[in-house]
Design a protein around this motif. Sequence first.
Motif, PDB file in Angstrom:
ATOM      1  N   LEU A  16       0.824  -1.213   0.000  1.00 16.44           N
ATOM      2  CA  LEU A  16       0.000   0.000   0.000  1.00 16.44           C
ATOM      3  C   LEU A  16       0.856   1.260   0.000  1.00 16.44           C
ATOM      4  N   SER A  17       1.960   1.229   0.733  1.00 14.36           N
ATOM      5  CA  SER A  17       2.816   2.423   0.777  1.00 14.36           C
ATOM      6  C   SER A  17       3.505   2.666  -0.560  1.00 14.36           C
ATOM      7  N   ILE A  18       3.848   1.607  -1.281  1.00  6.67           N
ATOM      8  CA  ILE A  18       4.433   1.758  -2.612  1.00  6.67           C
ATOM      9  C   ILE A  18       3.417   2.400  -3.555  1.00  6.67           C
ATOM     10  N   ILE A  35      -5.153  10.882   1.425  1.00 13.27           N
ATOM     11  CA  ILE A  35      -5.565  10.538   2.792  1.00 13.27           C
ATOM     12  C   ILE A  35      -4.360  10.507   3.733  1.00 13.27           C
ATOM     13  N   ALA A  36      -3.274   9.895   3.281  1.00 15.50           N
ATOM     14  CA  ALA A  36      -2.069   9.812   4.120  1.00 15.50           C
ATOM     15  C   ALA A  36      -1.528  11.195   4.461  1.00 15.50           C
ATOM     16  N   GLN A  37      -1.491  12.072   3.471  1.00 10.73           N
ATOM     17  CA  GLN A  37      -0.965  13.421   3.710  1.00 10.73           C
ATOM     18  C   GLN A  37      -1.925  14.267   4.547  1.00 10.73           C
ATOM     19  N   TYR A  38      -3.216  14.101   4.293  1.00 10.17           N
ATOM     20  CA  TYR A  38      -4.203  14.922   5.007  1.00 10.17           C
ATOM     21  C   TYR A  38      -4.141  14.682   6.514  1.00 10.17           C
ATOM     22  N   TRP A  39      -3.931  13.424   6.899  1.00  9.20           N
ATOM     23  CA  TRP A  39      -3.932  13.081   8.323  1.00  9.20           C
ATOM     24  C   TRP A  39      -2.524  12.987   8.907  1.00  9.20           C
ATOM     25  N   GLY A 192       0.535   5.523   4.668  1.00  7.52           N
ATOM     26  CA  GLY A 192       1.767   6.298   4.800  1.00  7.52           C
ATOM     27  C   GLY A 192       2.992   5.459   5.087  1.00  7.52           C
ATOM     28  N   GLY A 193       2.793   4.164   5.381  1.00  8.34           N
ATOM     29  CA  GLY A 193       3.913   3.245   5.547  1.00  8.34           C
ATOM     30  C   GLY A 193       4.513   3.176   6.930  1.00  8.34           C
ATOM     31  N   ILE A 194       3.848   3.780   7.931  1.00 12.43           N
ATOM     32  CA  ILE A 194       4.491   3.828   9.250  1.00 12.43           C
ATOM     33  C   ILE A 194       3.894   2.854  10.262  1.00 12.43           C
ATOM     34  N   HIS A 195       2.802   2.158   9.874  1.00 15.25           N
ATOM     35  CA  HIS A 195       2.184   1.206  10.800  1.00 15.25           C
ATOM     36  C   HIS A 195       1.725  -0.057  10.094  1.00 15.25           C
ATOM     37  N   PHE A 196       1.648  -1.136  10.870  1.00 12.03           N
ATOM     38  CA  PHE A 196       1.000  -2.363  10.429  1.00 12.03           C
ATOM     39  C   PHE A 196      -0.485  -2.260  10.779  1.00 12.03           C
ATOM     40  N   ARG A 197      -1.313  -3.029  10.088  1.00 11.96           N
ATOM     41  CA  ARG A 197      -2.766  -2.942  10.300  1.00 11.96           C
ATOM     42  C   ARG A 197      -3.169  -3.217  11.754  1.00 11.96           C
ATOM     43  N   LYS A 198      -2.533  -4.213  12.361  1.00 12.29           N
ATOM     44  CA  LYS A 198      -2.914  -4.589  13.728  1.00 12.29           C
ATOM     45  C   LYS A 198      -2.774  -3.412  14.690  1.00 12.29           C
ATOM     46  N   ALA A 199      -1.726  -2.628  14.525  1.00  8.56           N
ATOM     47  CA  ALA A 199      -1.503  -1.485  15.411  1.00  8.56           C
ATOM     48  C   ALA A 199      -2.608  -0.453  15.260  1.00  8.56           C
ATOM     49  N   CYS A 200      -3.108  -0.308  14.041  1.00  6.70           N
ATOM     50  CA  CYS A 200      -4.157   0.680  13.778  1.00  6.70           C
ATOM     51  C   CYS A 200      -5.505   0.205  14.283  1.00  6.70           C
TER      52      CYS A 200
END
Length: 221
Positions: A16-18, A35-39, A192-200
């Motif tokens: 997804l980050s790519i 979405i990544a940049q907005y948040w 944005g590439g900074i988290h895995f789904r589970k963390a979110c």
Amino acid sequence: DTTSLFFKDAKETFDLSIKCLNPKADPENEKMNIIAQYWNDEAYRSGTPSGHSLSIARQIMTKEKMPLDKASELYVKMGMSLHDAFVYCWKVKYFYNLIRPITYIRKLTYFKQPNFNTLIVTPPFPEYTSGHSTQTGAAMEVMTSVMGDNYSFTDSTQFIARFDLPDNVIAPRSFTSFYNCANEVSSSRIYGGIHFRKACEEGLRTGKIVAQNVLTMKFKK
């Protein structure tokens, strides 16, 4: 182990980050990029993640012409929930001390990406759980308790605060409910590439629980 759940989460974040880094390749890529940049909510840009949540609350209070007593109560509930959500999240971060996607992907030979980078700069603290997701879960739980499950609204925070991003990124975003907004915020950290789904997902879930605990308190005599 490429069959493990952790690897699958990492591969999803990588894929997804790519896509997010190549917004012109596909309309869906561009949507995720926006979405990544907005948040992103960098502290020196738009007042941090909690600042963004408080901005949403303020916009709705203004729109609804909320009386001072109700507005004050909402600010108290929101402030307490955000505070406790971050305390809980950082306790979890340093209990599990989980590696960030960027480090895992760069080191794992499977990806062949020693110079892999992400759209959003990776913060210098552990990955699990997502602070953004946790505080948003708490904030949107408070807003839902006050305004209801199906309250539609438009957020103009970045349109007001940001002058360093393209117009299509800072354009106001509309949501069908506060939970709809919370889910987008949570997904933005994967894009944005900074988290895995589970963390979110766990951040969002536990943030809601923190707010529910705050909301059980008696706020009026």
